[in-house]
Design an enzyme around this catalytic site. Structure first.
Site, PDB file in Angstrom:
ATOM      1  N   ARG A 188       0.863  -1.185   0.000  1.00  0.00           N
ATOM      2  CA  ARG A 188       0.000   0.000   0.000  1.00  0.00           C
ATOM      3  C   ARG A 188       0.897   1.232   0.000  1.00  0.00           C
ATOM      4  O   ARG A 188       1.456   1.584   1.026  1.00  0.00           O
ATOM      5  CB  ARG A 188      -0.860  -0.043   1.279  1.00  0.00           C
ATOM      6  CG  ARG A 188      -2.005   0.922   1.311  1.00  0.00           C
ATOM      7  CD  ARG A 188      -2.557   1.044   2.735  1.00  0.00           C
ATOM      8  NE  ARG A 188      -1.712   1.942   3.519  1.00  0.00           N
ATOM      9  CZ  ARG A 188      -1.581   1.893   4.843  1.00  0.00           C
ATOM     10  NH1 ARG A 188      -2.215   0.994   5.559  1.00  0.00           N
ATOM     11  NH2 ARG A 188      -0.789   2.751   5.477  1.00  0.00           N
ATOM     12  N   HIS A 224      -3.475   4.646   4.684  1.00  0.00           N
ATOM     13  CA  HIS A 224      -4.587   3.678   4.706  1.00  0.00           C
ATOM     14  C   HIS A 224      -5.801   4.254   3.971  1.00  0.00           C
ATOM     15  O   HIS A 224      -6.382   3.632   3.088  1.00  0.00           O
ATOM     16  CB  HIS A 224      -4.944   3.332   6.152  1.00  0.00           C
ATOM     17  CG  HIS A 224      -6.202   2.547   6.279  1.00  0.00           C
ATOM     18  ND1 HIS A 224      -6.323   1.264   5.800  1.00  0.00           N
ATOM     19  CD2 HIS A 224      -7.427   2.885   6.797  1.00  0.00           C
ATOM     20  CE1 HIS A 224      -7.565   0.833   6.027  1.00  0.00           C
ATOM     21  NE2 HIS A 224      -8.237   1.792   6.615  1.00  0.00           N
ATOM     22  N   TYR A 236       3.846   5.885  11.315  1.00  0.00           N
ATOM     23  CA  TYR A 236       4.147   4.511  11.738  1.00  0.00           C
ATOM     24  C   TYR A 236       4.981   3.695  10.747  1.00  0.00           C
ATOM     25  O   TYR A 236       5.236   2.535  10.996  1.00  0.00           O
ATOM     26  CB  TYR A 236       2.852   3.765  12.091  1.00  0.00           C
ATOM     27  CG  TYR A 236       1.799   3.751  11.006  1.00  0.00           C
ATOM     28  CD1 TYR A 236       1.867   2.865   9.941  1.00  0.00           C
ATOM     29  CD2 TYR A 236       0.723   4.647  11.051  1.00  0.00           C
ATOM     30  CE1 TYR A 236       0.893   2.846   8.956  1.00  0.00           C
ATOM     31  CE2 TYR A 236      -0.253   4.636  10.062  1.00  0.00           C
ATOM     32  CZ  TYR A 236      -0.165   3.734   9.015  1.00  0.00           C
ATOM     33  OH  TYR A 236      -1.125   3.735   8.041  1.00  0.00           O
TER      34      TYR A 236
HETATM   35  C1  TPP Z   1     -15.159  -5.297  11.349  1.00  0.00           C
HETATM   36  C2  TPP Z   1     -14.248  -4.116  11.209  1.00  0.00           C
HETATM   37  N1  TPP Z   1     -13.324  -3.886  12.156  1.00  0.00           N
HETATM   38  C3  TPP Z   1     -12.509  -2.819  12.043  1.00  0.00           C
HETATM   39  C4  TPP Z   1     -12.624  -1.968  10.973  1.00  0.00           C
HETATM   40  C5  TPP Z   1     -11.678  -0.783  10.832  1.00  0.00           C
HETATM   41  N2  TPP Z   1     -10.761  -1.086   9.717  1.00  0.00           N
HETATM   42  C6  TPP Z   1     -10.963  -0.576   8.505  1.00  0.00           C
HETATM   43  S1  TPP Z   1      -9.818  -1.119   7.424  1.00  0.00           S
HETATM   44  C7  TPP Z   1      -9.006  -2.020   8.587  1.00  0.00           C
HETATM   45  C8  TPP Z   1      -7.770  -2.780   8.265  1.00  0.00           C
HETATM   46  C9  TPP Z   1      -7.922  -3.629   7.068  1.00  0.00           C
HETATM   47  O1  TPP Z   1      -6.679  -4.159   6.727  1.00  0.00           O
HETATM   48  P1  TPP Z   1      -6.542  -5.140   5.515  1.00  0.00           P
HETATM   49  O2  TPP Z   1      -7.560  -6.225   5.634  1.00  0.00           O
HETATM   50  O3  TPP Z   1      -5.131  -5.549   5.423  1.00  0.00           O
HETATM   51  O4  TPP Z   1      -6.988  -4.260   4.258  1.00  0.00           O
HETATM   52  P2  TPP Z   1      -6.253  -2.951   3.663  1.00  0.00           P
HETATM   53  O5  TPP Z   1      -6.866  -1.773   4.351  1.00  0.00           O
HETATM   54  O6  TPP Z   1      -4.806  -3.077   3.895  1.00  0.00           O
HETATM   55  O7  TPP Z   1      -6.617  -2.957   2.206  1.00  0.00           O
HETATM   56  C10 TPP Z   1      -9.662  -1.898   9.816  1.00  0.00           C
HETATM   57  C11 TPP Z   1      -9.210  -2.569  11.045  1.00  0.00           C
HETATM   58  C12 TPP Z   1     -13.623  -2.239  10.022  1.00  0.00           C
HETATM   59  N3  TPP Z   1     -13.808  -1.481   8.934  1.00  0.00           N
HETATM   60  N4  TPP Z   1     -14.404  -3.325  10.147  1.00  0.00           N
END
Ligand code: TPP
Ligand code: MG
Length: 351
Positions: free
Chosen positions: A257, A261, A270
């Site tokens: 990425r 985020h 971070y």
């Molecule tokens: C059930 C839930 N818990 C927490 C969140 C907050 N949240 C949004 S994105 C994320 C991390 C996702 O990481 P990843 O699966 O690696 O996807 P990326 O963002 O790297 O594409 C979190 C914890 C959420 N959207 N849904």
């Protein structure tokens, strides 16, 4: 009794296109020049869309936006393998998939601008609305694959999620059901090394993410997610296998990425500059450009035309989205419930 090994597995890894733009001819899928050009044009279109979206957000013209910068090859390479009739269940970071499937750019801008009509897929577009709650699209995708199998439809379901998603309960339940019922589903994980501010190694002790599939009885493979040919090959093989009743496959695309985020995040807090520099050298767009140049079908003139076309389409989509009249608050009563209670009817009238 001596100890015995009662289970073992290995993880296949596919790399085809290296950072210098040289492709391994033994693994290279057979793709025409026109096909490769189309892949490149979609990489540029997706990157242009992404840049516009980031700029618009900074100007207050879009809401929070999740960039795909650096992950384009994982998205476009896998989406290229999807055929008419297949169903797609994205997470929230799959703009490259939507764009490859021909989803109207205007509607994507409407969605990120807060107009939910932007995420009602037009007729014939088999892509579900993007999914914000992490991993919850996985059981939905598995359910759709179950329905396809039950009905005897010769289609596959493709489900996208991130590295963080593989730690969710939904992932494990969905994978279990996919394995038990041998369903026609392809799971595409973009392992972009981060789940917001949590690095991959703090989030799972698994050596690879791909190996998690073996716990549920099906194949997991790893590919270089910045190599569009490797991603395409893995996805095309997995989709074919699903349609030939060969069951599910899990593809771990190792990517990065490059952006924050979302626009609500500041990743400089971070992660290190060195890490970003390391991944910049693996840029998926530059890699395909080098391949095309080495094979005699890239030029400055072509690049200029592709960029100009992409900018024109994206600008037109932004204009169209911005002149679309916003829905009234009362519309929520039209789409949320099949029928209204007396109290809701009164609320709708008073709105
Ligand atoms: C059930 C839930 N818990 C927490 C969140 C907050 N949240 C949004 S994105 C994320 C991390 C996702 O990481 P990843 O699966 O690696 O996807 P990326 O963002 O790297 O594409 C979190 C914890 C959420 N959207 N849904
Ligand atoms: Mg991630």
């Amino acid at each position: 009794m001596p100890e015995r090994v009662v289970g073992s597995f290995h993880i296949k890894r596919i790399d085809i296109l290296d950072e210098k733009g040289d492709a391994d001819s033994a693994l290279m899928p057979s793709l025409s020049e026109a096909y490769v050009r189309r892949m490149y044009e979609l990489l540029i279109l997706s990157r242009t869309f992404d840049q516009f979206a980031l700029n618009l957000q900074r100007e207050g013209r879009l809401g929070t936006y999740a960039s795909i910068l650096g992950q384009e090859a994982s998205q476009i390479g896998s989406a290229f393998a999807i055929e008419k009739g297949d169903w797609i269940f994205p997470s929230f970071r799959e703009m490259g998939v939507y764009i490859t499937m021909g989803y109207p750019l205007q509607m994507l801008f409407q969605y990120w601008g807060g107009d939910e009509r932007g995420i009602s897929p037009p007729e014939g577009n088999h892509i579900f609305p993007l999914c914000i709650p992490v991993g919850t699209q996985i059981p939905h995708a598995v359910g759709a694959a179950m329905a396809a199998k039950y009905r005897g439809d010769n289609i596959a379901v493709v489900c996208y999620f991130g590295d963080g998603g593989t730690s969710k309960g939904d992932f494990h339940e969905g994978f279990n059901m996919a394995g038990v019922f041998d369903l026609p589903v392809v799971f595409v994980c973009q392992n972009n090394q981060w789940a917001i501010s949590v690095p991959r190694e703090n989030q799972t002790a698994s050596q690879t993410l791909a190996q998690k599939a073996y716990a549920y009885g099906f194949e997991g493979i790893q590919v270089d997610g910045n190599d569009i040919f490797a991603v395409y090959k893995a996805a095309a093989d997995a989709l074919k296998k699903a349609k030939d009743k060969g069951g599910p496959t899990f593809i771990e695309c190792v990517t990065y990425r490059m952006s924050d985020h979302t626009t609500a995040d500041d990743a400089t807090r971070y992660r290190s500059k060195e890490e970003i520099e390391l991944w910049k050298a693996k840029d998926p767009v530059v890699r395909l450009k080098l391949f095309m140049e080495k094979n005699g079908f890239w030029s400055e003139k072509y690049q200029g035309e592709v960029e100009a076309d992409a900018k024109a389409s994206v600008s037109a989509a932004v204009r169209a989205a911005e002149i679309t009249e916003l829905p009234g608050g009362r519309d929520m009563f039209t789409y949320t419930y099949e029928s209204l209670t007396a109290r809701q009817k009164k609320q709708a009238e008073d709105f």
